[in-house]
Design an enzyme around this catalytic site. Structure first.
Site, short mmCIF file in Angstrom:
data_model
loop_
_atom_site.label_atom_id
_atom_site.label_comp_id
_atom_site.label_asym_id
_atom_site.label_seq_id
_atom_site.Cartn_x
_atom_site.Cartn_y
_atom_site.Cartn_z
N PHE A 149 -8.61 -5.59 -5.95
CA PHE A 149 -8.87 -6.72 -6.86
C PHE A 149 -8.22 -8.01 -6.39
O PHE A 149 -8.61 -9.09 -6.82
CB PHE A 149 -8.37 -6.37 -8.28
CG PHE A 149 -6.87 -6.51 -8.44
CD1 PHE A 149 -6.30 -7.74 -8.71
CD2 PHE A 149 -6.03 -5.42 -8.29
CE1 PHE A 149 -4.92 -7.88 -8.84
CE2 PHE A 149 -4.66 -5.54 -8.42
CZ PHE A 149 -4.10 -6.78 -8.69
N GLU A 176 -13.76 -3.18 -9.41
CA GLU A 176 -14.48 -3.32 -10.68
C GLU A 176 -13.78 -4.31 -11.62
O GLU A 176 -14.31 -4.67 -12.66
CB GLU A 176 -14.65 -1.95 -11.36
CG GLU A 176 -13.37 -1.23 -11.74
CD GLU A 176 -12.75 -0.39 -10.61
OE1 GLU A 176 -12.78 -0.83 -9.45
OE2 GLU A 176 -12.19 0.68 -10.90
N ARG A 177 -12.56 -4.75 -11.23
CA ARG A 177 -11.84 -5.67 -12.13
C ARG A 177 -12.29 -7.12 -11.95
O ARG A 177 -12.20 -7.90 -12.87
CB ARG A 177 -10.34 -5.56 -11.86
CG ARG A 177 -9.82 -4.17 -12.20
CD ARG A 177 -8.34 -4.11 -11.97
NE ARG A 177 -7.91 -2.75 -11.75
CZ ARG A 177 -6.79 -2.40 -11.14
NH1 ARG A 177 -5.98 -3.33 -10.70
NH2 ARG A 177 -6.47 -1.15 -10.98
N CYS A 281 -0.74 -8.30 -0.86
CA CYS A 281 -0.17 -7.22 -0.04
C CYS A 281 0.85 -7.77 0.93
O CYS A 281 1.63 -7.03 1.49
CB CYS A 281 -1.27 -6.50 0.72
SG CYS A 281 -2.02 -7.54 1.96
N GLU A 382 6.19 -0.46 -4.96
CA GLU A 382 5.47 -1.73 -4.88
C GLU A 382 5.17 -2.17 -6.32
O GLU A 382 4.39 -1.50 -7.01
CB GLU A 382 4.15 -1.55 -4.10
CG GLU A 382 3.38 -2.84 -3.96
CD GLU A 382 2.03 -2.68 -3.27
OE1 GLU A 382 1.35 -1.66 -3.49
OE2 GLU A 382 1.64 -3.59 -2.53
P1 NAD Z 1 -6.55 0.33 -5.74
O1 NAD Z 1 -6.13 1.26 -4.66
O2 NAD Z 1 -6.31 0.71 -7.14
O3 NAD Z 1 -8.14 0.04 -5.64
C1 NAD Z 1 -8.76 -0.29 -4.41
C2 NAD Z 1 -10.20 0.20 -4.45
O4 NAD Z 1 -10.20 1.62 -4.57
C3 NAD Z 1 -11.00 -0.35 -5.61
O5 NAD Z 1 -12.30 -0.68 -5.17
C4 NAD Z 1 -11.02 0.82 -6.60
O6 NAD Z 1 -12.20 0.84 -7.38
C5 NAD Z 1 -10.95 2.03 -5.70
N1 NAD Z 1 -10.25 3.16 -6.33
C6 NAD Z 1 -9.24 3.10 -7.22
N2 NAD Z 1 -8.85 4.34 -7.57
C7 NAD Z 1 -9.62 5.20 -6.89
C8 NAD Z 1 -9.69 6.63 -6.82
N3 NAD Z 1 -8.88 7.40 -7.53
N4 NAD Z 1 -10.61 7.19 -5.99
C9 NAD Z 1 -11.43 6.42 -5.26
N5 NAD Z 1 -11.41 5.07 -5.30
C10 NAD Z 1 -10.51 4.46 -6.09
O7 NAD Z 1 -5.89 -1.09 -5.41
P2 NAD Z 1 -5.89 -2.41 -6.30
O8 NAD Z 1 -4.98 -2.22 -7.47
O9 NAD Z 1 -7.28 -2.89 -6.53
O10 NAD Z 1 -5.22 -3.43 -5.27
C11 NAD Z 1 -3.85 -3.57 -5.08
C12 NAD Z 1 -3.34 -2.74 -3.92
O11 NAD Z 1 -4.02 -3.08 -2.73
C13 NAD Z 1 -1.87 -2.99 -3.63
O12 NAD Z 1 -1.25 -1.77 -3.35
C14 NAD Z 1 -1.90 -3.88 -2.39
O13 NAD Z 1 -0.75 -3.83 -1.59
C15 NAD Z 1 -3.07 -3.32 -1.69
N6 NAD Z 1 -3.61 -4.27 -0.73
C16 NAD Z 1 -3.38 -4.02 0.60
C17 NAD Z 1 -3.83 -4.92 1.54
C18 NAD Z 1 -3.57 -4.69 3.00
O14 NAD Z 1 -4.11 -5.42 3.79
N7 NAD Z 1 -2.79 -3.71 3.39
C19 NAD Z 1 -4.53 -6.07 1.14
C20 NAD Z 1 -4.77 -6.27 -0.21
C21 NAD Z 1 -4.30 -5.36 -1.14
#
Ligand code: NAD
Length: 498
Positions: A149, A176-177, A281, A382
């Protein structure tokens, strides 16, 4: 109530989806739309459309592909403000920050405009008498992107411009958010002349993600999100024989040495910790104050953090917006409570902040916790909110050891005026992206972005040269054109040069 649909085969569609998820305005706390959640059958429709489009797109000339990319680049630049406002309304970040996100995404499009050069192969003339060898790279087919998101435009743009430039068809499953920015991006791809089906957006939750991970016609998966999900994606897609790059979460440390300029370092620490409400991130969430200057540093950081203007993203005077959901706000507040209980000192307390006129918004004030130890939850996890933990160390090697003991390895930074210390640091830390007097060292689009350890699963970093390699596979051709009037006999031993 607006319902946000999928984008499949060049237009919006509900497909067979009936489930929905709310989309909030984090600044007001209002439910402003709902987004469809795809079922596996809907994902199949998108992958089938992409697979059909791949047949001709993969054969399109480099000239045709670059024409579309240049047109897309112009459209993104022209619509940067529209994209930024959509981001601000659904994510909550301030418009100026959202414009920065669009700009960093645009830079990947510009990188991808150079695809003819990036796809050039090698050629070796006369490796044996009358034999030449050359290599070239081909696209993989249908590739999927699953994104978080916190950067609804930039992170998908780390993926799709490069994948599409390489000749693949793309299915994006955005968060989805905050799903609307991807719909505007899809329209701009279409306006740029991208054939229908080459770029598709499927909204959804775990059901849609699992369907992509299991679909036999998806050749590769790029994921960016939290570490537990990154690990899961890598395992499941990998077990299904797909190429996977899965970028995870982070705990980024910024080390401040006693010879650093305190004013400069504290300015940058606060911006890197509180910008985008800490939902980056690459946010600095742990400051390591080294040596005798720690008190002076904490004092400067606290004064600047307390002065950050918190408000709605659309308000030009806001420097920091709300966090993404009420649940995220409550989780972050819970961490501040725990930090206090576990013995950290609250240098700035962001609990209980209300923004006049936006009392129901998901706001958390900037928070600085001092005298944090590696055993505390605020240090170990985190938090993904505007919370900076200050840890104290006696010398640079202790700071390096602290960073290396952390399971994450996304980004880190050092503030110093010593070249020797900076060099020791850059060589000593087990982290993928390092800043020297630069707090958020996000590589430019023509380098590749990625962390180490629990911040990355898979071998490949994203965008830049590693992105091109990820979205293509190589062929090496060994070729001979004998003169028919001088036939060369075949031999039965293993071929060697002659
Ligand atoms: P998230 O892992 O909750 O969601 C990421 C994606 O995975 C979304 O599209 C979501 O719909 C999907 N998802 C969520 N739960 C799932 C499940 N159980 N099974 C399958 N798919 C699932 O992450 P978020 O809260 O949207 O984003 C924040 C996180 O992303 C933080 O941990 C941040 O550090 C990380 N991030 C990392 C980078 C990087 O480059 N390393 C960049 C941006 C964000």
């Amino acid at each position: 109530m607006t319902t946000i649909e999928h984008w499949i085969g060049g237009g919006t569609t509900r497909a067979g989806s009936t489930r929905t998820s709310p989309v909030w305005n984090p600044a007001t706390g209002e439910r402003q739309a709902e987004v469809l959640l795809a079922e596996p059958a809907d994902v199949d429709v998108a992958v089938t459309a992409a697979a059909a489009a791949f047949e001709s797109w993969s054969q399109a000339s480099l000239t045709k592909r670059t024409n579309v990319l240049f047109a897309f680049r112009e459209l993104i630049a022209r619509h940067a403000r529209d994209l930024a406002e959509v981001i601000a309304d659904e994510h909550g970040k301030v418009v100026s920050d959202a414009l920065g996100e669009v700009q960093r995404g645009l830079e990947v499009v510009e990188f991808a405009c150079g695809i003819p050069n990036l796809l050039k192969g090698d050629y070796s003339d006369q490796v044996s008498t009358g034999v030449d060898v050359f290599s070239f790279r081909e696209p993989l087919g249908v590739v999927a992107g699953i994104t978080p998101f916190n950067f609804p435009v930039m992170v998908p743009m780390w993926m799709h411009p490069v994948a599409i430039a390489c000749g693949n068809a793309f299915v994006l499953k955005p968060s989805e958010r905050d799903p609307s920015a991807s719909m505007l991006v899809a329209k701009l791809w279409a306006e740029a002349g991208l054939p229908d089906g080459v770029f598709n957006v499927v909204h959804g939750d775990k059901a849609a993600v699992d369907a992509l991970l299991d679909h036999p016609d998806v050749a590769a998966v790029s994921f960016v999100g939290s570490t537990p999900i990154a690990k899961y994606i890598h395992g499941r897609a990998g077990a299904n024989g797909k190429r996977v790059q899965a970028l995870g979460g982070a705990k980024n440390h910024a080390v401040v040495l006693p010879d650093a300029d305190v004013d400069f370092a504290s300015d940058h620490l606060v911006a890197a910790a509180m910008g985008s409400a800490g939902e980056r991130c690459m946010a600095v969430s742990a400051a390591v104050a080294v040596g005798a200057g720690a008190d002076e540093l904490v004092e400067a950081v606290a004064a600047k953090a307390a002065a950050v203007r918190v408000g709605p993203g659309r308000d030009e005077s806001s420097e920091m917006g709300p966090v993404i959901t009420a649940a995220a706000r409550d989780r972050i507040l819970g961490y501040i409570d725990t930090g206090e209980k576990q013995g950290a000192t609250l240098a700035v307390d962001g609990r209980g902040l209300t923004v006049p006129g936006h009392e129901d918004g998901f706001f958390v004030g900037p928070t600085v916790l001092d005298r944090v130890t590696p055993q505390m939850d605020v240090y170990r996890d985190e938090i993904f909110g505007p919370v900076l933990s200050v840890v104290r160390a006696t010398e640079v090697d202790e700071a390096i050891a602290l960073i290396n003991a952390n399971p994450y390895g996304n980004g880190t930074a050092i503030f110093t005026s010593s070249g020797e210390a900076a060099r020791r640091f850059q060589r000593g830390v087990k982290v993928g992206m390092i800043g020297i007097n630069v707090p958020i060292p996000v590589p430019m689009a023509y380098y590749s972005f990625g962390g180490w350890k629990d911040s990355l699963f898979g071998q490949s970093h994203i965008h830049g040269p590693e992105g091109v390699a990820f979205y293509t596979r190589a062929k090496v051709v060994t070729s001979r054109w004998p003169r028919v009037e001088h036939p060369i006999g075949a031999s039965y031993h293993f071929p060697t040069t002659s």
